[in-house]
Enzyme design. Structure first.
Site, PDB file in Angstrom:
ATOM      1  N   MET A  62      46.648 -81.538   5.855  1.00 20.85           N
ATOM      2  CA  MET A  62      48.073 -81.284   6.333  1.00 20.85           C
ATOM      3  C   MET A  62      48.241 -80.651   7.831  1.00 20.85           C
ATOM      4  O   MET A  62      49.165 -80.301   8.697  1.00 20.85           O
ATOM      5  CB  MET A  62      48.482 -80.369   5.436  1.00 20.85           C
ATOM      6  CG  MET A  62      48.612 -80.762   3.701  1.00 20.85           C
ATOM      7  SD  MET A  62      49.706 -79.829   3.441  1.00 20.85           S
ATOM      8  CE  MET A  62      50.162 -78.117   3.508  1.00 20.85           C
ATOM      9  N   GLY A  63      46.773 -80.911   8.828  1.00 25.38           N
ATOM     10  CA  GLY A  63      47.358 -80.391  10.493  1.00 25.38           C
ATOM     11  C   GLY A  63      47.177 -79.057  10.090  1.00 25.38           C
ATOM     12  O   GLY A  63      46.948 -78.547   9.796  1.00 25.38           O
TER      13      GLY A  63
ATOM     14  N   LEU B 151      44.568 -78.352  12.482  1.00 25.38           N
ATOM     15  CA  LEU B 151      43.262 -77.659  12.214  1.00 25.38           C
ATOM     16  C   LEU B 151      42.791 -76.571  12.521  1.00 25.38           C
ATOM     17  O   LEU B 151      43.043 -76.174  14.269  1.00 25.38           O
ATOM     18  CB  LEU B 151      42.305 -79.198  12.805  1.00 25.38           C
ATOM     19  CG  LEU B 151      43.123 -80.365  11.925  1.00 25.38           C
ATOM     20  CD1 LEU B 151      42.566 -81.378  12.483  1.00 25.38           C
ATOM     21  CD2 LEU B 151      43.179 -80.467  10.784  1.00 25.38           C
TER      22      LEU B 151
ATOM     23  N   HIS C  63      38.509 -77.295   8.819  1.00 26.20           N
ATOM     24  CA  HIS C  63      38.220 -78.562   8.991  1.00 26.20           C
ATOM     25  C   HIS C  63      37.841 -79.281   9.493  1.00 26.20           C
ATOM     26  O   HIS C  63      37.341 -80.018   9.461  1.00 26.20           O
ATOM     27  CB  HIS C  63      40.544 -78.488   9.533  1.00 26.20           C
ATOM     28  CG  HIS C  63      41.178 -78.000   8.884  1.00 26.20           C
ATOM     29  ND1 HIS C  63      41.947 -77.279   9.434  1.00 26.20           N
ATOM     30  CD2 HIS C  63      41.846 -78.426   7.679  1.00 26.20           C
ATOM     31  CE1 HIS C  63      43.943 -77.386   8.341  1.00 26.20           C
ATOM     32  NE2 HIS C  63      42.972 -77.322   7.598  1.00 26.20           N
TER      33      HIS C  63
ATOM     34  N   GLN D  48      54.578 -80.522  -2.366  1.00 27.49           N
ATOM     35  CA  GLN D  48      54.081 -79.079  -2.869  1.00 27.49           C
ATOM     36  C   GLN D  48      54.077 -77.723  -2.341  1.00 27.49           C
ATOM     37  O   GLN D  48      53.683 -76.882  -2.290  1.00 27.49           O
ATOM     38  CB  GLN D  48      52.522 -79.786  -1.918  1.00 27.49           C
ATOM     39  CG  GLN D  48      51.515 -79.543  -0.762  1.00 27.49           C
ATOM     40  CD  GLN D  48      50.076 -79.817  -0.828  1.00 27.49           C
ATOM     41  OE1 GLN D  48      49.977 -80.975  -0.562  1.00 27.49           O
ATOM     42  NE2 GLN D  48      49.455 -79.045   0.284  1.00 27.49           N
TER      43      GLN D  48
ATOM     44  N   GLY E 175      37.494 -77.845   0.899  1.00 26.82           N
ATOM     45  CA  GLY E 175      37.596 -76.739   1.377  1.00 26.82           C
ATOM     46  C   GLY E 175      36.915 -76.003   0.013  1.00 26.82           C
ATOM     47  O   GLY E 175      37.887 -75.349  -0.411  1.00 26.82           O
TER      48      GLY E 175
ATOM     49  N   ASP F 132      40.688 -73.299  -0.892  1.00 26.60           N
ATOM     50  CA  ASP F 132      41.768 -74.120  -1.932  1.00 26.60           C
ATOM     51  C   ASP F 132      39.944 -74.070  -3.078  1.00 26.60           C
ATOM     52  O   ASP F 132      40.603 -75.487  -3.911  1.00 26.60           O
ATOM     53  CB  ASP F 132      42.359 -74.558  -1.742  1.00 26.60           C
ATOM     54  CG  ASP F 132      43.027 -74.195  -0.192  1.00 26.60           C
ATOM     55  OD1 ASP F 132      43.987 -73.481  -0.601  1.00 26.60           O
ATOM     56  OD2 ASP F 132      42.584 -75.192   0.995  1.00 26.60           O
TER      57      ASP F 132
ATOM     58  N   ARG G   1      48.323 -71.026   7.820  1.00 28.55           N
ATOM     59  CA  ARG G   1      48.981 -69.996   8.142  1.00 28.55           C
ATOM     60  C   ARG G   1      49.001 -68.763   8.757  1.00 28.55           C
ATOM     61  O   ARG G   1      49.884 -68.084   9.409  1.00 28.55           O
ATOM     62  CB  ARG G   1      49.904 -70.235   6.120  1.00 28.55           C
ATOM     63  CG  ARG G   1      50.208 -70.948   6.040  1.00 28.55           C
ATOM     64  CD  ARG G   1      50.845 -70.704   5.235  1.00 28.55           C
ATOM     65  NE  ARG G   1      52.231 -72.043   4.060  1.00 28.55           N
ATOM     66  CZ  ARG G   1      51.764 -72.983   3.461  1.00 28.55           C
ATOM     67  NH1 ARG G   1      50.433 -72.917   3.698  1.00 28.55           N
ATOM     68  NH2 ARG G   1      52.384 -73.566   3.033  1.00 28.55           N
TER      69      ARG G   1
END
Length: 286
Positions: free
Chosen positions: A27-28, A30, A34, A58, A144, A147, A184
């Site tokens: 989702m960018g 990065l 990532h 989501q 990854g 998650d 985040r």
């Protein structure tokens, strides 16, 4: 490196390729996590596609979706540096056109933990990943460890929908204090970032107890919960010690196992886990 927006452009590019196609779905915003996923996908493929799509399906609400970081040019620089061949960065209407009404509803493994606190989240994840798989048709797609529950949902998606796709999982990448990297995290203040390191310390306390011979799963969960509770800026949502593949909660700790938790520091929600008895890409978790 080519950057495209439409499904037709993706398929046209893939029609000109040969060999194994890899996918790094993002989702960018990065970070080095990532990068680890992208490098693993690069190593396992002849032609590497990276997707960049902030998936509204989501997110829990419009505010969370709107405030998600979107440093597009920086992300493109990272993809190019890491040897990505094609970036698919579609607008929302390309993925969810007018009249879109069919969603993938994942099974019971999606209903607990993250699913309990973020209803509908994995429905959005499974739907967009199914679309990515259908458009890109990768031979290998890398995700990854951070998650972990998401990887189990996608594993079930691959199995149940007969996708012929390999799915390596790369270990979680952390900062110097142990905090699992997340897009985040940039929303944390410096003080909050230091406080957020309690999540890693809490999991590590349970991991150390397990390595020292503790096999009572409620005790391991309590070690995580009590460590989190010692940080006043941290608000715990859940703590789990479960079978790594079914996510069924354990009474007696035994491998394969995942110890995981979710907590808030300020307005930023943090998730993390440690897995035991599971071979991750390039490393055996412990």
């Amino acid at each position: 490196m080519d950057i495209v927006k439409t499904r037709a452009e993706v398929r046209a590019a893939l029609n000109r390729t040969t060999g194994r196609v890899g996918l790094a779905a993002t989702m960018g915003a990065l970070h080095d996590g990532h990068v680890a996923v992208t490098r693993a996908a690069r190593a396992e493929s002849d032609f590497l596609v990276a997707s960049l799509f902030v998936n509204p399906a989501q997110f829990e609400g419009a505010d969370d979706f709107q405030t998600y970081p979107r440093p597009f040019e920086r992300d493109m620089d990272i993809f190019e540096r890491e040897g990505v061949d094609l970036v698919w960065a579609p607008p929302v209407e390309e993925v969810y056109p007018d009249g879109f009404e069919t969603y993938v509803e994942p099974g019971p493994i999606s209903h607990r933990l993250e699913g309990e606190y973020r209803p509908g989240h994995f429905r959005g994840v499974a739907t967009v990943v199914a679309k990515l798989f259908n458009v890109i048709r990768p031979n290998v797609a890398v995700f990854g460890q951070k998650d972990w529950q998401q990887t189990r949902v996608i594993d079930a998606l691959i199995r149940d929908f007969d996708f012929d796709i390999e799915m390596p999982v790369v270990p979680t990448v952390r900062n110097g204090e142990g905090l699992a990297l997340s897009s985040r995290n940039r929303l944390l203040s410096d003080d909050q970032s230091l406080a957020a390191a309690i999540v890693y310390r809490a999991l590590k306390s349970a991991a150390d107890a397990y390595e020292s011979g503790e096999r009572d799963a409620p005790t391991l969960r309590e070690l995580v919960a009590s460590t989190l509770a010692a940080e006043p800026r941290c608000r715990t949502e859940y703590v789990s010690a479960a079978h790594a593949f079914t996510l069924d909660e354990l009474d007696r700790a035994a491998e394969p196992m995942v110890i995981s938790c979710a907590a808030y520091v300020g307005r930023v929600r943090l998730i993390d886990n440690m897995v035991f008895g599971v071979d991750l890409y390039g490393a055996e978790a412990s």
